[in-house]
Design an enzyme around this catalytic site. Structure first.
Site, short mmCIF file in Angstrom:
data_model
loop_
_atom_site.label_atom_id
_atom_site.label_comp_id
_atom_site.label_asym_id
_atom_site.label_seq_id
_atom_site.Cartn_x
_atom_site.Cartn_y
_atom_site.Cartn_z
N SER A 178 54.33 38.27 39.76
CA SER A 178 54.23 36.95 39.13
C SER A 178 52.86 36.30 39.20
CB SER A 178 55.26 36.00 39.74
OG SER A 178 55.03 35.83 41.12
N HIS A 206 60.35 38.39 35.65
CA HIS A 206 59.33 38.19 34.61
C HIS A 206 59.31 39.31 33.58
CE1 HIS A 206 57.39 34.67 36.48
NE2 HIS A 206 57.74 35.25 37.61
N LYS A 237 63.43 32.15 32.73
CA LYS A 237 62.11 32.46 32.19
C LYS A 237 62.23 32.82 30.71
CE LYS A 237 60.28 33.28 36.76
NZ LYS A 237 61.46 32.71 37.46
#
Length: 387
Positions: A178, A206, A237
């Protein structure tokens, strides 16, 4: 106690490590308003713009009208709705696993998985740069924690050889890191796990929605979905909602339902979050061009930053660090960009190690080439190519 806390806060301020909350009064696909000032936003994890899609918002509104605002209870009492089950079935299919379980947050998901499935007498083998939630889950488990150098397979194999006497051995890694934006070598990890009879767990927070033909994540992209035992991800996300989830075989999910304190003793995920995630997943699967545009945007920014002489580390994703090194320099650059109407956060310890500060650019599919050109031109003008 108050005096001690005050003193510690003063130390943070002196070191440039003090943090305060930025109050955002509104935001759109590419802009946010902080203290009445509009900024172009390069800090969001809303990678595919799903949180603002009209269909996704409508799904959330419809859910509130039908079920109300909150989960109202823990899942094992009266907090499991039919839509929770629908979402979990959809996530299991996406990740090519037998079953799935949804948690109220990604952080609690990682804590709940590792601390439940592993304990004293087991070994948890961690990439050095794993997310804080993975570290907390490992600590709570009371298993022996081993650390291998970041993405270093020689380091990992040495630890696996040393850890053969432990009852269970877990290799756990982020897939997209990240703060660095680089990718885990999943093929090599899967090979070593099989060679040394270790369990594999990946954090696809992610990567979900971003990589893979159907948007499943990096494991799909690299063709190792079947070799990974436990897959964790977030709904907050690319999916644009909130919450976390785990996908695995049926027995593992049933065990977590019965034993995971992070699941048992918390109120269920709100219906609006569940239904918005379901709708977003439908869109993600049928619109692969969104993730293609996202990664094209990231490549364009990275190539231009590199051409200007900036270090973007080993980023291969939508997360692009601009390495700065020291705290004061990082804060100065972030401030200059804000003065120019661009918001990008300064990343400092403890999020990264001492001397490893950086700006963290998060691209979205909603950014246009013109938006990125403006960012690049601002960096050239305001920073005067200061590296």
């Amino acid at each position: 106690m108050k005096k001690e806390l005050t003193n510690e806060l003063e130390v943070l301020k002196e070191k440039g490590l003090y943090r305060s909350l930025k109050i955002i009064s509104s935001y759109s696909e590419k802009e946010i308003v902080i203290d009445g000032i509009k900024y172009m936003n390069f800090s969001s994890n809303n990678y595919l713009g799903m949180s603002l899609r009209p269909e996704v918002k409508k799904a959330a509104i419809d859910a509130i009208n039908k079920y109300g605002c909150g989960g109202t209870s823990s899942r094992l009492i009266c907090g499991t709705l039919d839509v929770h089950k629908e979402l979990e079935e959809k996530l299991a299919r996406l990740k090519s696993k037998e079953a799935s379980l949804v948690f109220p947050s990604g952080f609690s998901t990682n804590q709940g998985i590792i601390s439940t499935l592993f304990s004293s007498g087991d070994a948890i083998i961690m990439d050095k740069l794993n997310h804080a939630s993975l570290w907390d889950g490992a600590s709570l488990s009371k298993a022996r924690i081993f650390i291998y150098e970041h993405k270093d397979m020689e380091s990992l194999e040495k630890i696996l050889k040393r850890a053969q006497s432990y009852k269970k051995r877990l290799i756990v890694t982020d897939t997209v890191f990240s703060m660095d934006g680089d990718l885990a070598p999943l093929k090599e990890i899967a090979y070593l796990a099989k060679k040394y009879s270790a369990v594999t767990m990946i954090d696809e927070a992610h990567a979900t929605g971003v990589f893979g033909e159907k948007g499943s994540g990096l494991a799909e992209e690299l063709g190792v979905e079947k070799e990974i035992d436990i897959v964790m991800g977030t709904l907050s996300k690319a999916i644009g909602s909130s919450g976390g989830f785990v996908c695995a075989d049926k027995e593992t999910i049933e065990y977590l339902i019965n034993k995971s304190r992070a699941f048992i003793y918390t109120t269920s995920l709100a219906p609006a979050s569940v239904c918005s995630a379901i709708k977003a997943l439908e869109i993600i699967e049928r619109e692969p061009e969104k993730r293609k545009k996202l990664l094209e945007n990231a490549k364009y920014l990275k190539n231009n930053l590199n051409a200007l002489g900036f270090d973007t580390l080993e980023s291969e994703s939508q997360i692009i660090p601009l390495f700065t090194g020291e705290v004061s320099k990082t804060l100065e650059i972030s401030s200059k960009l804000m003065d120019a109407g661009i918001y990008v956060p300064a990343i400092r310890p403890p999020t990264v190690a001492e001397g490893r500060c950086r700006l963290r650019f998060s691209l979205t599919s909603q950014h246009s080439k013109e938006d990125i050109d403006k960012l690049i031109e601002t960096i050239k003008t305001e920073l005067k190519l200061r590296k």
